[in-house]
Design an enzyme around this catalytic site. Structure first.
Site, PDB file in Angstrom:
ATOM      1  N   PHE A 147       0.812  -1.225   0.000  1.00  0.00           N
ATOM      2  CA  PHE A 147       0.000   0.000   0.000  1.00  0.00           C
ATOM      3  C   PHE A 147       0.840   1.266   0.000  1.00  0.00           C
ATOM      4  CE2 PHE A 147       0.850  -0.161   4.577  1.00  0.00           C
ATOM      5  CZ  PHE A 147       1.023   1.186   4.869  1.00  0.00           C
ATOM      6  N   LYS A 171      -1.186  -6.991  -9.296  1.00  0.00           N
ATOM      7  CA  LYS A 171      -2.145  -7.091  -8.185  1.00  0.00           C
ATOM      8  C   LYS A 171      -1.731  -6.036  -7.162  1.00  0.00           C
ATOM      9  CE  LYS A 171      -3.103  -8.254  -4.465  1.00  0.00           C
ATOM     10  NZ  LYS A 171      -3.501  -7.259  -3.437  1.00  0.00           N
ATOM     11  N   GLU A 174      -5.023  -3.605  -2.082  1.00  0.00           N
ATOM     12  CA  GLU A 174      -6.467  -3.329  -2.073  1.00  0.00           C
ATOM     13  C   GLU A 174      -6.791  -2.070  -1.268  1.00  0.00           C
ATOM     14  OE1 GLU A 174      -4.701  -5.710  -0.722  1.00  0.00           O
ATOM     15  OE2 GLU A 174      -5.728  -6.784   0.891  1.00  0.00           O
ATOM     16  N   SER A 224       5.490  -6.938   3.151  1.00  0.00           N
ATOM     17  CA  SER A 224       6.079  -7.255   4.456  1.00  0.00           C
ATOM     18  C   SER A 224       6.852  -8.577   4.387  1.00  0.00           C
ATOM     19  CB  SER A 224       4.968  -7.343   5.500  1.00  0.00           C
ATOM     20  OG  SER A 224       4.063  -8.362   5.125  1.00  0.00           O
ATOM     21  N   CYS A 279       9.466   1.803   3.445  1.00  0.00           N
ATOM     22  CA  CYS A 279      10.368   0.686   3.764  1.00  0.00           C
ATOM     23  C   CYS A 279      11.780   1.181   3.989  1.00  0.00           C
ATOM     24  CB  CYS A 279      10.350  -0.331   2.644  1.00  0.00           C
ATOM     25  SG  CYS A 279      11.022   0.334   1.129  1.00  0.00           S
ATOM     26  N   GLU A 380       9.201  -4.127  12.903  1.00  0.00           N
ATOM     27  CA  GLU A 380       8.992  -3.011  11.975  1.00  0.00           C
ATOM     28  C   GLU A 380       7.666  -2.362  12.370  1.00  0.00           C
ATOM     29  OE1 GLU A 380       7.851  -3.885   7.865  1.00  0.00           O
ATOM     30  OE2 GLU A 380       9.032  -2.164   7.206  1.00  0.00           O
TER      31      GLU A 380
HETATM   32  P1  NAD Z   1       1.654  -6.628   2.946  1.00  0.00           P
HETATM   33  O1  NAD Z   1       2.715  -7.663   2.967  1.00  0.00           O
HETATM   34  O2  NAD Z   1       0.574  -6.705   3.962  1.00  0.00           O
HETATM   35  O3  NAD Z   1       0.898  -6.627   1.512  1.00  0.00           O
HETATM   36  C1  NAD Z   1       1.612  -6.599   0.303  1.00  0.00           C
HETATM   37  C2  NAD Z   1       0.782  -7.290  -0.766  1.00  0.00           C
HETATM   38  O4  NAD Z   1       0.572  -8.652  -0.385  1.00  0.00           O
HETATM   39  C3  NAD Z   1      -0.593  -6.671  -0.971  1.00  0.00           C
HETATM   40  O5  NAD Z   1      -0.868  -6.626  -2.348  1.00  0.00           O
HETATM   41  C4  NAD Z   1      -1.524  -7.624  -0.222  1.00  0.00           C
HETATM   42  O6  NAD Z   1      -2.807  -7.692  -0.815  1.00  0.00           O
HETATM   43  C5  NAD Z   1      -0.817  -8.959  -0.337  1.00  0.00           C
HETATM   44  N1  NAD Z   1      -1.050  -9.827   0.820  1.00  0.00           N
HETATM   45  C6  NAD Z   1      -1.292  -9.432   2.102  1.00  0.00           C
HETATM   46  N2  NAD Z   1      -1.457 -10.504   2.895  1.00  0.00           N
HETATM   47  C7  NAD Z   1      -1.321 -11.603   2.116  1.00  0.00           C
HETATM   48  C8  NAD Z   1      -1.382 -13.017   2.357  1.00  0.00           C
HETATM   49  N3  NAD Z   1      -1.607 -13.504   3.580  1.00  0.00           N
HETATM   50  N4  NAD Z   1      -1.190 -13.844   1.325  1.00  0.00           N
HETATM   51  C9  NAD Z   1      -0.948 -13.371   0.089  1.00  0.00           C
HETATM   52  N5  NAD Z   1      -0.897 -12.047  -0.203  1.00  0.00           N
HETATM   53  C10 NAD Z   1      -1.067 -11.171   0.800  1.00  0.00           C
HETATM   54  O7  NAD Z   1       2.387  -5.212   2.994  1.00  0.00           O
HETATM   55  P2  NAD Z   1       1.727  -3.769   3.117  1.00  0.00           P
HETATM   56  O8  NAD Z   1       1.230  -3.594   4.507  1.00  0.00           O
HETATM   57  O9  NAD Z   1       0.823  -3.490   1.988  1.00  0.00           O
HETATM   58  O10 NAD Z   1       3.030  -2.861   2.901  1.00  0.00           O
HETATM   59  C11 NAD Z   1       3.922  -2.528   3.913  1.00  0.00           C
HETATM   60  C12 NAD Z   1       5.105  -3.464   3.951  1.00  0.00           C
HETATM   61  O11 NAD Z   1       5.787  -3.447   2.694  1.00  0.00           O
HETATM   62  C13 NAD Z   1       6.151  -3.055   4.968  1.00  0.00           C
HETATM   63  O12 NAD Z   1       6.617  -4.211   5.633  1.00  0.00           O
HETATM   64  C14 NAD Z   1       7.250  -2.423   4.136  1.00  0.00           C
HETATM   65  O13 NAD Z   1       8.548  -2.462   4.711  1.00  0.00           O
HETATM   66  C15 NAD Z   1       7.179  -3.268   2.919  1.00  0.00           C
HETATM   67  N6  NAD Z   1       7.793  -2.603   1.778  1.00  0.00           N
HETATM   68  C16 NAD Z   1       9.004  -3.034   1.369  1.00  0.00           C
HETATM   69  C17 NAD Z   1       9.637  -2.405   0.321  1.00  0.00           C
HETATM   70  C18 NAD Z   1      10.977  -2.867  -0.139  1.00  0.00           C
HETATM   71  O14 NAD Z   1      11.414  -2.397  -1.172  1.00  0.00           O
HETATM   72  N7  NAD Z   1      11.665  -3.753   0.554  1.00  0.00           N
HETATM   73  C19 NAD Z   1       9.026  -1.331  -0.332  1.00  0.00           C
HETATM   74  C20 NAD Z   1       7.765  -0.917   0.104  1.00  0.00           C
HETATM   75  C21 NAD Z   1       7.162  -1.575   1.163  1.00  0.00           C
END
Ligand code: NAD
Length: 497
Positions: A147, A171, A174, A224, A279, A380
């Site tokens: 997000f 994808k 959401e 994450s 991040c 985090e």
């Molecule tokens: P998230 O992991 O909750 O979601 C990321 C994506 O995975 C979304 O599209 C979500 O719909 C999907 N998802 C969520 N739960 C899932 C599951 N159980 N099974 C399959 N798919 C699932 O992350 P977020 O809260 O949207 O974003 C924040 C996180 O992203 C933080 O941990 C941040 O550090 C990380 N991030 C990392 C970078 C990087 O370059 N390393 C960059 C941006 C964000």
């Protein structure tokens, strides 16, 4: 209703499942987004699969022209793109415009695709034999994005995948799905053939559908760490190429000789920018010697001047968090840090904006004397909470970072070149800043963390992105007059014998 983008247009069916999309500044539901079922997952992948042969074979200069047009349209619509990001994510308009800019830069990198796709050729590797290598696209690639950068992170992926001749199913998160739909519309206006880029909204069902789909060749993920690990393991066990970037806990060392004004500016900008939902945000300041005693008053001064409010407020520094649930989780970490005995220097709990009492606000928060066994150090937090950890020596500060499971970004503030060089050499982190708090490389380099911050072998965008979305082919050829030597069961030798 925000529906999917499949085969060059928005779908218009009534989805079986939907999720609410919020405006975090007001706390009100602003729209509904479709959550894909298996039928829509299959339709999106099929659309990408059908588009692949023609797109792969389109001359690279024509693909390049479409990228140039896309870049122009993004440029012309940058305000609207930023508005969409800001209204669903909650970051300020200025911050959203910066994000859009960084996304556009990846498209600009991709406009050099004829150059980036060039291969190698060696003449006369054996008598009358030449060798050439070139890279070809993989097929249908999928991208699953978080997000926190709803415009930029997808643009780390699909422009590179598409420029190299793949087709794509995105994808997006959401929580803030609209900007991807608008970008897909602009790419279509730029001349992208239908089916080359598809946007599939959804949750775990959509993600699992892509990870298990036999026609998806590669998966890029950013999000994450627990989900990154799951994506990496599942996609790899299904035989797909996968890059999965995860979460972070980024430390910034401040040595006693540092320019404390510069370090305080950096700590506040990198700790509270985008409400800490980056991040590459700094979440731990590691003070060596007496640095913290001189730094904290300067940080407090700057915190007092921060303007927190609705994301579209003119001159605002920080908006709300993305959802109420996330705001409450971050607030819970502040409770935990206080109970564990960290010194709460500034407390952002209870902050509210009178016009929008339901907005998901939290003020900037600062802890001093944080211990490494506390959850505010270990997890985090992904919110506007900065922790100060104190050590006597530089060596202890380096070990702290090297022993942390995450390895996304880090920084050092010092005027000592030798210390900076030792840091850059020894630190076990993928992206390192020296007197720079957020070391995110520009689009002609590649982005990627180490350890639990990234799974897979390729960093994202830049040259590594080109490698990720293509595979090399080697051709060994003998023209036009083969030498007839008869059958030879020996292994070929390079001297032509
Ligand atoms: P998230 O992991 O909750 O979601 C990321 C994506 O995975 C979304 O599209 C979500 O719909 C999907 N998802 C969520 N739960 C899932 C599951 N159980 N099974 C399959 N798919 C699932 O992350 P977020 O809260 O949207 O974003 C924040 C996180 O992203 C933080 O941990 C941040 O550090 C990380 N991030 C990392 C970078 C990087 O370059 N390393 C960059 C941006 C964000």
């Amino acid at each position: 209703m925000i529906n999917h983008w499949i085969d060059g247009k928005a779908t218009n069916g009534t989805p079986e499942r939907t999720a609410d999309v919020y405006n975090p500044s007001t706390g009100q539901v602003s729209d509904q987004v479709a959550l894909a079922s298996q039928t829509e997952i299959d339709a999106a992948v099929q659309s990408a699969k059908d588009a692949f042969p023609d797109w792969r074979d389109m001359p690279v200069t024509r693909r390049q022209r479409i990228l140039f047009s896309f870049r122009e349209l993004l440029e012309q619509n940058r305000d609207e793109l930023a508005r969409l990001v800001s209204s669903e994510h909650g970051k300020t308009l200025a911050d959203a415009a910066g994000e859009v800019q960084r996304g556009i830069e990846v498209v600009e990198f991709c406009t050099a695709i004829p150059h980036l796709m060039k291969g190698d050729y060696s003449e006369q590797v054996s008598t009358g034999v030449d060798t050439l290598t070139f890279r070809q696209p993989l097929g249908v690639a999928a991208g699953i994005t978080p997000f926190n950068f709803p415009a930029m992170v997808p643009m780390w992926m699909y422009p590179v995948a598409i420029a190299t001749g793949n087709t794509f199913v995105l994808k997006p998160s959401e929580k803030d799905p609209s900007v991807s739909m608008f970008a897909a519309e602009l790419f279509a206006q730029a001349g992208l053939p239908s089916g080359v880029l598809n946007v599939l909204h959804g949750d775990k069902v959509a993600v699992d559908g892509l990870l298990n789909h036999p026609d998806v060749a590669a998966v890029s993920f950013v999000g994450s760490t627990p989900i990154a690990k799951y994506i990496y393991e599942t996609a790899a066990s299904n035989g797909k190429r996968v890059q999965a970037l995860g979460g972070a806990k980024n430390h910034m060392i401040v040595l006693p000789d540092a320019d404390m004004e510069l370090a305080a500016d950096a700590a506040v900008s990198a700790g509270y920018g985008s409400a800490g939902e980056r991040c590459m945000a700094i979440s731990v300041v590691v003070s060596v010697g007496d640095a913290a005693d001189r730094l904290i008053p300067k940080i407090k001064e700057r915190m007092a001047a921060l303007k927190v409010g609705p994301s579209d407020a003119p001159g605002g520094d920080m908006g709300p968090l993305v959802t109420q649930q996330h705001r409450d989780k971050v607030s819970g970490y502040i409770d935990a840090g206080e109970s564990a005995g960290a010194i709460l220097v500034e407390d952002g709990r209870g902050f509210s904006v009178p016009e929008f009492p339901d907005g998901f606000y939290l003020g900037p928060t600062l802890f001093d004397s944080v211990r490494t066994d506390m959850s505010i150090y270990q997890d985090e937090i992904f919110g506007p909470v900065l922790s100060i950890v104190r050590f006597d020596t530089f060596e202890e500060a380096i070990s702290l970072i090297n022993n942390n499971p995450f390895g996304n970004g880090t920084a050092i503030f010092t005027n000592d070149g030798g210390a900076a060089r030792k840091f850059q050499n020894e630190i076990q982190v993928g992206m390192v800043g020296i007197n720079v708090p957020i070391p995110v490389p520009l689009s002609h380099y590649s982005f990627g963390g180490w350890k639990d911050s990234a799974f897979g072998d390729h960093a994202i965008y830049g040259p590594e992105g080109i490698r990720f979305y293509t595979r090399p082919k080697v051709v060994i050829q003998r023209w036009p007059d083969p030498i007839h030597r008869g059958v030879d069961l020996g292994f070929p030798q390079s001297d032509g014998t």
